[in-house]
Design a protein around this motif. Structure first.
Motif: not given
Length: 127
Positions: A1-29
């Protein structure tokens, strides 16, 4: 369950207009999963303390639960940072691609821990 939410969080932040680097996406997730796990841990601890009639949550000893919750948050963050890294992240990504996982709104994801924290404060004040 947490693994799915982790990847869903990464996809959600990736879909935003503000572009973030992979390291920031991992930190936010990682931060999101830590907040979610910490909120669930708060609810479980409050239920356990209330069920055993413990004196752990006395007002004059408020620094002890605060210290333990901060310590638990740090330990959970470090565990999640190590767990969702490298090979595990590739496995989660491949599984999500097979299941065709889509991102959701970020505010919807962050409302889950907020509601659970609210539930823990309601349980704290209830009895």
């Amino acid at each position: 369950m947490f693994e799915q939410l982790f990847y869903k969080t990464i996809l959600s932040y990736k879909a935003q207009t503000k572009k973030r680097k992979h390291k920031q996406l991992m930190s936010l997730a990682t931060l999101y999963i830590t907040a979610l796990q910490l909120s669930i841990l708060f609810v479980l601890c409050i239920v356990l303390v209330r069920a055993t009639n413990s004196s752990f949550l006395r007002f004059y000893e408020i620094y002890t639960p605060i210290f333990y919750s901060i310590l638990a948050g740090i330990v959970l963050f470090l565990f999640n940072a190590m767990y969702f890294n490298g090979k595990r992240m590739l496995q989660i990504k491949n599984k999500a691609i097979k299941e065709n996982t889509k991102g959701t709104d970020v505010w919807k994801l962050w409302m889950i821990p907020v509601v659970i924290f609210g539930l823990s404060f309601i349980l704290l004040k209830a009895t």
